[in-house]
Design a protein around this motif. Structure first.
Motif, PDB file in Angstrom:
ATOM      1  N   ILE A 282      -5.872   4.712 -11.690  1.00  0.00           N
ATOM      2  CA  ILE A 282      -5.776   3.556 -12.587  1.00  0.00           C
ATOM      3  C   ILE A 282      -4.315   3.215 -12.865  1.00  0.00           C
ATOM      4  O   ILE A 282      -3.915   2.045 -12.879  1.00  0.00           O
ATOM      5  N   GLY A 283      -3.489   4.237 -13.065  1.00  0.00           N
ATOM      6  CA  GLY A 283      -2.078   3.986 -13.333  1.00  0.00           C
ATOM      7  C   GLY A 283      -1.362   3.317 -12.178  1.00  0.00           C
ATOM      8  O   GLY A 283      -0.561   2.395 -12.376  1.00  0.00           O
ATOM      9  N   ALA A 284      -1.646   3.745 -10.941  1.00  0.00           N
ATOM     10  CA  ALA A 284      -1.001   3.153  -9.769  1.00  0.00           C
ATOM     11  C   ALA A 284      -1.464   1.717  -9.555  1.00  0.00           C
ATOM     12  O   ALA A 284      -0.652   0.827  -9.236  1.00  0.00           O
TER      13      ALA A 284
ATOM     14  N   ALA B 284       0.817  -1.217   0.000  1.00  0.00           N
ATOM     15  CA  ALA B 284       0.000   0.000   0.000  1.00  0.00           C
ATOM     16  C   ALA B 284       0.849   1.266   0.000  1.00  0.00           C
ATOM     17  O   ALA B 284       0.500   2.257  -0.668  1.00  0.00           O
ATOM     18  N   ASP B 285       1.972   1.259   0.717  1.00  0.00           N
ATOM     19  CA  ASP B 285       2.829   2.443   0.763  1.00  0.00           C
ATOM     20  C   ASP B 285       3.375   2.779  -0.622  1.00  0.00           C
ATOM     21  O   ASP B 285       3.428   3.951  -1.028  1.00  0.00           O
ATOM     22  N   ARG B 286       3.792   1.756  -1.363  1.00  0.00           N
ATOM     23  CA  ARG B 286       4.337   1.997  -2.702  1.00  0.00           C
ATOM     24  C   ARG B 286       3.237   2.460  -3.667  1.00  0.00           C
ATOM     25  O   ARG B 286       3.462   3.329  -4.507  1.00  0.00           O
ATOM     26  N   VAL B 287       2.050   1.889  -3.522  1.00  0.00           N
ATOM     27  CA  VAL B 287       0.933   2.319  -4.361  1.00  0.00           C
ATOM     28  C   VAL B 287       0.627   3.797  -4.104  1.00  0.00           C
ATOM     29  O   VAL B 287       0.425   4.584  -5.035  1.00  0.00           O
TER      30      VAL B 287
ATOM     31  N   PHE C 217       0.984   6.771  -6.784  1.00  0.00           N
ATOM     32  CA  PHE C 217      -0.235   7.521  -7.085  1.00  0.00           C
ATOM     33  C   PHE C 217       0.035   9.025  -7.043  1.00  0.00           C
ATOM     34  O   PHE C 217      -0.293   9.761  -7.988  1.00  0.00           O
ATOM     35  N   TYR C 218       0.654   9.499  -5.959  1.00  0.00           N
ATOM     36  CA  TYR C 218       0.932  10.936  -5.863  1.00  0.00           C
ATOM     37  C   TYR C 218       1.994  11.370  -6.866  1.00  0.00           C
ATOM     38  O   TYR C 218       1.961  12.503  -7.362  1.00  0.00           O
ATOM     39  N   ALA C 219       2.940  10.490  -7.183  1.00  0.00           N
ATOM     40  CA  ALA C 219       3.929  10.831  -8.210  1.00  0.00           C
ATOM     41  C   ALA C 219       3.242  11.085  -9.545  1.00  0.00           C
ATOM     42  O   ALA C 219       3.581  12.027 -10.270  1.00  0.00           O
TER      43      ALA C 219
END
Length: 447
Positions: A174-176, A95-98, A102-104
């Motif tokens: 969707i991308g994340a 979840a942390d990487r997602v 996502f914010y990136a």
């Protein structure tokens, strides 16, 4: 803040739509309310059209293929819900990487929205994505989902969110998910998430538009008094610059000038007043940016910002059921507002209050409550002191009673609310008569 039209999906590798779909104007077909139209669309217009029109399958369309559950059975989840939940299970360990990815995607593809977020993302970081994932998980439960989303939509107005921002967030979502859900992702899963996000965002957009017609996005509120009750607890009274309508038992979000764009939830500590003033009880917690600013720095004359009121922990004045109220720490604030509300309506229903804190010193509002008890014979106040407040306060309630005919109200630290709900169910109060607000949203109210 300008809209993001013309930018959605513009960065290679950041969109869930392959780049070849974006390379040239394309022929598109739109079906809206049964009408079909064709024309030449710019690539970015295609994305926005997709965002608007990939609506979830209607419930009437599902009826012919879904078995009607028998009495007591849990309805079978829709195909979209099954796919969405599989994705959620897969991404849970990462979840942390997602969240970071996502914010990136959001900030790299649309740097102009960075200013809508706080400078330090430590606390804010998980909130937006978590809200979206929570909403998607409950896509089959409109009775729960719609009020939650309407509240999110109106609440996001204070950040400067506009309808044009939603496609950008959807593409980042969707991308994340596509990057980290290796086992469960595919065309069907992507389509399910697009449908879910389209439904989610449309409810939020519609709620914001309706709210814009009747209320500002935020209110400025001047601090008129600051009463330090203990070294760590202050009672603040503020005067909004415009009329502020709310109900006893509700809460609001609050921003200070010391931490721009950092908002925290606080409950109103009184019923609506004729003079329009609002009061809040605030406890400074370790590493609490907003709470420490309010307790240690705020003074009369300082100007805060308030978001819209929210919350459903309110009195039902159509019944004369007794009220059982549990308030832990500064969670006593909305309980006090409920007492005032009952008194102002001239009701004489029994109101039983259990007021808990870790020490007698922390029962900072005990004298006020005991004064109300002397004024109103229908009110009973029982202080409860103990280090393990989350467990001791609910247990103290169980030692009295019976409470099966009462409506219950709980406000306090998240662990106390969870334990309190379990204890109230155990002693016979049905779930539909236990009222509290979302634990996650109120983590800053009474810790």
């Amino acid at each position: 803040m300008k809209h993001l039209k013309g930018k959605v999906g513009s960065k290679r590798g950041f969109s869930a739509i392959p780049p070849r779909h974006l390379s040239r104007p394309a022929r598109c077909e739109a079906r809206i309310h049964g009408f079909t139209g064709r024309g030449v669309c710019k690539p970015t217009e295609m994305l926005e059209a997709r965002h608007r029109m990939d609506a979830p399958p209607t419930r009437s369309a599902r009826r012919g293929t879904t078995r009607i559950p028998g009495e007591g059975e849990v309805p079978e989840p829709s195909p979209d819900a099954v796919l969405i939940r599989r994705t959620l299970v897969e991404i849970a360990p990462v979840a942390d990487r997602v969240t970071s990815y996502f914010y990136a995607l959001v900030f790299t593809g649309h740097p102009e929205v960075r200013g809508m977020f706080p400078a330090a993302m430590d606390v804010q970081r998980d909130r937006l994505l978590k809200a979206l994932l929570t909403a998607a998980e409950h896509i089959d439960n409109p009775d729960v989902l719609a009020p939650y989303l309407r509240r999110l939509g109106t609440g996001h107005r204070k950040y400067g969110t506009m309808a044009g921002h939603y496609p950008a967030v959807g593409e980042a979502l969707i991308g994340a998910l596509a990057r980290y859900a290796h086992e469960t992702w595919g065309p069907e899963t992507e389509a399910a998430w697009v449908r879910a996000y389209t439904a989610i965002s449309q409810i939020m957009i519609d709620a914001a538009a309706a709210d814009e017609a009747k209320a500002p996005a935020w209110w400025h509120a001047e601090v008129v008094s600051h009463d330090l009750r203990t070294p760590d607890i202050a009672v603040l009274t503020v005067r909004p610059d415009q009329p502020y309508a709310f109900l006893a038992g509700q809460y609001t979000s609050l921003e200070t000038p010391w931490w721009p764009r950092v908002w925290r939830h606080y409950s109103f500590a009184s019923a609506p007043r004729a003079d329009g003033l609002l009061s809040f009880h605030v406890k400074a917690v370790p590493a609490g940016w907003v709470s420490n600013a309010l307790v240690r720095h705020a003074r009369p004359g300082d100007v805060l910002r308030l978001g819209p009121p929210a919350g459903s922990m309110i009195v039902d004045h159509t019944t004369d059921n007794g009220m059982l109220c549990l308030g832990g720490g500064t969670g006593i604030a909305p309980i006090k507002a409920l007492i005032e509300d009952v008194a102002e309506h001239g009701e004489r229903r029994p109101v039983e209050v259990f007021y808990g804190a870790r020490s007698d010193h922390d029962l900072y509002d005990k004298d006020t409550l005991l004064g109300l008890q002397r004024t109103h014979p229908w009110l009973s106040v029982r202080p409860v002191v103990g280090n393990a407040l989350a467990g001791q306060l609910p247990m103290a309630v169980g030692e009295h009673g019976p409470w099966s005919s009462y409506d219950a109200f709980i406000s306090g630290p998240p662990a106390m609310i969870r334990n309190g709900v379990d204890e109230l169910k155990r002693i016979g109060i049905p779930d539909e008569r236990i009222r509290h607000d979302a634990v996650e949203e109120l983590a800053g109210v009474a810790v």
